[in-house]
Design a protein around this motif. Structure first.
Motif, PDB file in Angstrom:
ATOM      1  N   ASP A  37      46.550  39.298  37.187  1.00 36.60           N
ATOM      2  CA  ASP A  37      47.750  39.205  38.025  1.00 36.60           C
ATOM      3  C   ASP A  37      48.884  38.659  37.159  1.00 36.60           C
ATOM      4  O   ASP A  37      48.797  37.544  36.644  1.00 36.60           O
ATOM      5  CB  ASP A  37      47.483  38.271  39.207  1.00 36.60           C
ATOM      6  N   GLN A  56      36.650  39.772  45.609  1.00 37.71           N
ATOM      7  CA  GLN A  56      37.524  38.611  45.740  1.00 37.71           C
ATOM      8  C   GLN A  56      37.896  38.448  47.215  1.00 37.71           C
ATOM      9  O   GLN A  56      38.836  39.039  47.713  1.00 37.71           O
ATOM     10  CB  GLN A  56      38.790  38.778  44.901  1.00 37.71           C
ATOM     11  N   PHE A  98      34.380  45.507  36.006  1.00 42.01           N
ATOM     12  CA  PHE A  98      35.577  44.936  35.383  1.00 42.01           C
ATOM     13  C   PHE A  98      35.202  43.574  34.803  1.00 42.01           C
ATOM     14  O   PHE A  98      34.105  43.054  35.039  1.00 42.01           O
ATOM     15  CB  PHE A  98      36.706  44.788  36.404  1.00 42.01           C
ATOM     16  N   ASP A 151      40.789  36.784  40.351  1.00 37.52           N
ATOM     17  CA  ASP A 151      41.687  37.356  39.361  1.00 37.52           C
ATOM     18  C   ASP A 151      42.159  36.221  38.461  1.00 37.52           C
ATOM     19  O   ASP A 151      41.951  35.044  38.756  1.00 37.52           O
ATOM     20  CB  ASP A 151      42.862  38.074  40.025  1.00 37.52           C
ATOM     21  N   ASP A 186      41.016  44.296  33.099  1.00 36.52           N
ATOM     22  CA  ASP A 186      41.217  44.611  34.509  1.00 36.52           C
ATOM     23  C   ASP A 186      40.635  45.965  34.937  1.00 36.52           C
ATOM     24  O   ASP A 186      40.216  46.127  36.089  1.00 36.52           O
ATOM     25  CB  ASP A 186      42.722  44.585  34.797  1.00 36.52           C
ATOM     26  N   GLU A 187      40.614  46.922  34.038  1.00 40.70           N
ATOM     27  CA  GLU A 187      40.218  48.283  34.408  1.00 40.70           C
ATOM     28  C   GLU A 187      38.756  48.337  34.869  1.00 40.70           C
ATOM     29  O   GLU A 187      37.874  47.738  34.256  1.00 40.70           O
ATOM     30  CB  GLU A 187      40.418  49.223  33.223  1.00 40.70           C
ATOM     31  N   THR A 188      38.527  49.060  35.954  1.00 40.90           N
ATOM     32  CA  THR A 188      37.166  49.225  36.467  1.00 40.90           C
ATOM     33  C   THR A 188      36.520  50.441  35.818  1.00 40.90           C
ATOM     34  O   THR A 188      37.026  51.566  35.930  1.00 40.90           O
ATOM     35  CB  THR A 188      37.179  49.391  37.994  1.00 40.90           C
ATOM     36  N   ARG A 198      40.163  40.712  37.183  1.00 39.15           N
ATOM     37  CA  ARG A 198      41.414  41.321  37.618  1.00 39.15           C
ATOM     38  C   ARG A 198      42.560  40.465  37.072  1.00 39.15           C
ATOM     39  O   ARG A 198      42.470  39.246  37.077  1.00 39.15           O
ATOM     40  CB  ARG A 198      41.486  41.390  39.146  1.00 39.15           C
TER      41      ARG A 198
END
Length: 916
Positions: A212, A381, A207, A160, A200-202, A210
């Motif tokens: 954070d 991850q 994606f 991420d 971030d959206e799958t 990610r």
């Protein structure tokens, strides 16, 4: 659907590429799925697998994509990611890329995609709300700060990205026709949410990264985007220690808007991250943070986590970063981001041993490579070692091991090394409990028992020592300490009492050490340094026992406590070439900030004087070697100061001015002591192309700046006191002299005492050709024909004048001023040089009084035996004088009986030379 094997056949790929693809697919189920799904990806790999995926290739891919809305933007970004990561994985697994390439390429991908998404959404939002502007109408932009591995450009392939969003100023959008005005806060919050979604959206294409956002001010409860004023206020008032750690790698990304915003973020946050002082409290803070992480790891059964578990990646990062937190404010070069670069720098600075850095570097590369291979499998991850035999075999193969056992053996070697180095860095060395001393300090036993314990321990005046301890504990300074500082003070005192008792002068030692404590107790980091490093604490006690002067020096400059940590450096012979390079580097780090440059130069001088003093007290230096070193240190500092100051002088031209510093007195004769001032004059060379008055004016400003630079008392203390009275015409003369004017003055106007001073003068710093010209003038003056009787009369008259200004104590011998003392020896040598240099030009050599006395004897100008004995007397005087200074004495007096032989020798020579 065609199989991957069929596709490879159709592409007519060579055997090497086929083998590489097969290996990639064995190691990564995700790669196998992508390649089977999209033939274009396989073709791209075939054509470009030998090339690193750089920005110049990523950006054109996005530019060529048809991006008209959010869906098409997300598709383009994800397709780029697939291409970049597939090629990176292929190159990594097949030995075409190293760890650095993988991290750099992945970090570049994150930045390129972030910036592309930012540009698109900013354009689309502007069409709805108009351009965000500050209250004065200045356009505003979103600032993206990459934290963690993105900030350090060390990103994982399936990591991420930790982000913090900011903007410069409050205001609102400037809306046009059919547009809605909203506040900058609302605008950038909407923009940030769109940006997060884009990354971030799958989707069906996966994606990008990610995102954070938990590192932002107040974490998940805070606003998504802060203006810079709010950001600064938060970290000034609410910033926590773990946030300092997090921000070490914080980096504002270059988003092709105002680059100044990025530097402003760094300027704003650096005082929070890096303290101006040496922050040894960072050890305890990071140790606590690691313990919290370890408790979490243990509670979740994550011992096989190669990032957070013992001996994992995080421990290597903590080792590197604790030194950055401690020293980054003092040493700008440590404010870098990449872990491996920090480790290498720590080795170069002597802060970590070469073996430690080598093992940590090997472990970091191994663990990060393993981390990537764990992520390659399913684009997940994860940092956990696999559980199934099939998964274990896959990881072992991807790490180029024959089987899991061989892989695990090597992994455990690296984890063990890392754990050992982490524990060595963060542990508190074992201390004895010192039960009695704790009870004495804490007041847990009655007075009689305390006095008995102190007396038994070795204190000569237990009552006085106990009274001082009680006074210290009840003092307002101690009572008003913050809780953490008082806790550290309380932890140190029992060990201090116990260590002082082992010294030959325990009562005095304890008093001196507590004096140091009182001077540093307001700065918790210094107490932390001693609490964290008991060996440094023991050395402090020993030094305080040996010298009150050194005790006072430490109290005045507590930053020197840092020098106690590395005895290799502390006891090493000075390397002046390396020291000069170090000082110049430090000056360049603070370029443009004169105040910090002045402080840094003072810290440099104090540190090196302290090292020499420690070696001196340990008996490792002769007096002559010490004086040579102290003189060479002053020469070095003067030389660097000229380089640094000159460019900032009004009217300065050229890189190196035709300007020189000449040293007189103890600096000139290389007999400098710890507290000696610098007797100097300034010379310059005239330039026919420049008006003489203009040149003199520029160099006068230069000299004034030098004098101010050295004599100004800053927070770091004084550099040197300089004395310019020996210049032509003394205090009434010009601050600087041309070489020709200096020659004329010396030949036609100078007093005899000024020629005496020339006998121990030398070129110190600046233009070497002027130094050569000065030496030629010095020899010309010293070798003049002189009336010996007139010279003798003037020298004696000056000596009597100096003696008359002193107050002598009956029965006591003043080492410097009494008849038969140091000044008499100096006057004898100076007279004999002036009287005989015409016939014996070798006497003009500036070799020091001892060497000149021996030469005068060898030339039979004076009795050879008397010359040798006078040289011995002079050296003994200097040793006594030096010992007095180390003991903090202000008066250099002894009983005549202690020096009767030496004084008689000097008097005998005086009578021989000035018989009548």
């Amino acid at each position: 659907m065609l199989t991957l094997e069929n596709l490879l056949t159709q592409t007519h790929a060579n055997a090497s590429f086929r083998a590489g693809i097969a290996y990639l697919c064995d190691c990564s189920l995700w790669a196998k799925h992508l390649l089977a799904k999209d033939a274009n990806l396989l073709d791209d790999l075939l054509q470009n697998h030998a090339k690193i995926y750089l920005t110049v290739e990523m950006q054109p891919f996005l530019d060529a994509a048809i991006i008209i809305d959010e869906a098409s933007l997300k598709k383009a970004l994800r397709q780029l990611r697939q291409r970049v990561l597939l090629r990176t994985m292929y190159r990594d697994l097949n030995g075409l890329a190293d760890l650095n390439e993988v991290m750099q390429t992945t970090s570049t991908l994150a930045e390129v995609t972030l910036i592309a998404a930012l540009k698109c959404h900013h354009t689309w939002l502007q069409a709805i709300y108009g351009e965000p502007c500050s209250l004065d109408g200045t356009p505003q932009h979103l600032i993206i700060v990459g934290m963690g591995k993105l900030g350090g450009r060390e990103l994982n392939v399936s990591s991420d990205i930790d982000l913090i969003f900011a903007f410069e100023s409050d205001g609102a959008t400037v809306a046009g026709h059919d547009q809605q005005t909203i506040s900058n806060q609302d605008y950038f919050t909407k923009l940030a949410k769109k940006l997060i979604s884009a990354m971030d959206e799958t989707t069906e294409d996966g994606f990008v990264f990610r995102v954070d956002m938990r590192l932002r001010p107040f974490g998940g409860e805070g606003v998504l985007v802060s203006n810079l004023n709010a950001l600064e206020e938060y970290y000034q008032n609410n910033g926590r220690e773990w946030e300092r750690y997090a921000w070490i790698k914080g980096r504002a990304l270059h988003t092709n808007n105002h680059i100044g915003l990025q530097s402003r973020v760094e300027t704003l946050l650096n005082p929070f991250i890096f303290r101006k002082y040496l922050d040894f409290g960072a050890f305890a803070s990071m140790r606590d943070l690691k313990m919290q992480i370890q408790r979490d790891v243990n509670s979740k059964g994550m011992q096989d986590n190669i990032k957070l578990g013992r001996g994992g990646i995080r421990e290597i990062e903590f080792i590197a970063q604790v030194f950055q937190l401690i020293r980054g404010g003092q040493e700008i070069s440590l404010q870098i981001k990449p872990t491996l670069s920090v480790l290498n720098l720590l080795q170069n600075k002597g802060l970590l041993p070469q073996k430690t850095v080598s093992e940590l570097t090997e472990a970091y590369i191994f663990l990060r490579n393993c981390e990537h291979r764990l992520m390659y499998v399913d684009d997940a991850q994860t940092h956990e070692l696999p559980k199934t035999n099939e998964a274990k075999a896959r990881i072992a193969k991807s790490m180029h091991f024959a089987d899991w056992t061989a892989f695990l053996t090597q992994l455990n070697v690296h984890r063990k090394n890392t754990q050992q180095h982490f524990d060595a860095t963060f542990k508190v060395d074992g201390q004895a409990e010192n039960v009695n001393e704790t009870a004495i300090w804490q007041g847990l036993i009655d007075t009689e028992s305390a006095l008995q314990a102190l007396s038994t321990a070795g204190f000569g005046d237990a009552a006085q020592t106990f009274a001082r301890l009680q006074m210290l504990r009840n003092s307002s300074r101690y009572q008003q300490l913050p809780a953490l500082s008082r806790q550290r003070f309380d932890a140190l005192m029992p060990h201090t009492i116990a260590q002082a008792a082992l010294m030959p002068n325990p009562d005095v030692t304890l008093l001196r050490v507590t004096d140091v404590f009182e001077s540093i107790c307001r700065r918790a980091s210094y107490l932390a340094l001693l609490a964290e490093h008991p060996r440094a604490m023991h050395l402090l006690v020993k030094l305080c026992s040996s010298s009150p002067w050194l005790t006072n020096y430490l109290a005045q400059h507590p930053i020197l406590l840092d020098e106690l940590l590395d005895t290799r450096t502390l006891y090493a012979a000075p390397n002046f070439a390396a020291m000069r390079a170090e000082l110049l580097q430090r000056m360049s780090e603070f370029a443009g900030d004169v105040e910090r440059q002045m402080d840094a130069m003072r810290h440099f001088k104090h540190a090196n004087v302290f090292r020499l003093a420690v070696q001196d007290i340990n008996g490792e230096l002769t007096l002559e070697a010490l004086s040579d070193y102290l003189s060479a240190l002053a020469d070095l500092i003067l030389s660097v100061a000229l380089e640094i100051i000159w460019p900032n002088v009004k009217g300065a031209q050229g890189v190196a001015p035709k300007f020189a510093v000449i040293g007189y007195g103890k600096l000139g004769s290389k007999e400098l002591g710890y507290a000696s001032d610098l007797d100097i004059i300034f010379l310059y060379e005239e330039d026919v192309a420049v008006a003489a008055e203009n040149l003199a004016e520029v160099f006068a400003r230069f000299a004034q700046r030098i004098s101010s630079w050295f004599n100004t008392l800053t927070s770091a203390g004084l550099l040197y006191e300089t004395d310019l009275q020996l210049r032509p015409d003394g205090n009434s003369g010009l601050l600087v002299s041309s070489v020709s004017a200096f020659r004329e003055y010396q030949l036609k106007k100078a007093w005899v005492w000024e020629h005496q001073a020339l006998t121990r003068a030398r070129f110190v710093a600046g233009d070497a050709s002027i130094g050569g010209a000065f030496e030629a003038i010095r020899i010309e003056v010293l070798t003049q024909s002189r009336d010996a009787e007139k010279l003798k009369t003037e020298v004696i008259a000056m000596r009597e004048k100096m003696r008359a200004a002193q107050a002598f104590v009956a029965g006591m011998f003043d080492i410097k001023h009494s008849i038969g003392g140091i000044i008499d020896v100096e006057f004898l040598v100076q007279y004999l040089v002036l009287a005989n240099a015409k016939k014996y030009p070798q006497l003009t050599d500036n070799k020091g009084n001892i060497a000149l006395l021996k030469r005068l004897g060898m030339l039979q100008i004076i009795d050879n035996d008397l010359a040798e004995k006078t040289a011995v007397a002079y050296r003994e005087y200097r040793l006594m004088q030096h010992a007095f200074k180390l003991q903090g004495a202000t008066q250099m007096r002894v009983n005549y009986s202690q020096v009767n032989t030496h004084a008689s020798t000097v008097n005998a020579l005086w009578m021989q030379v000035f018989a009548d």
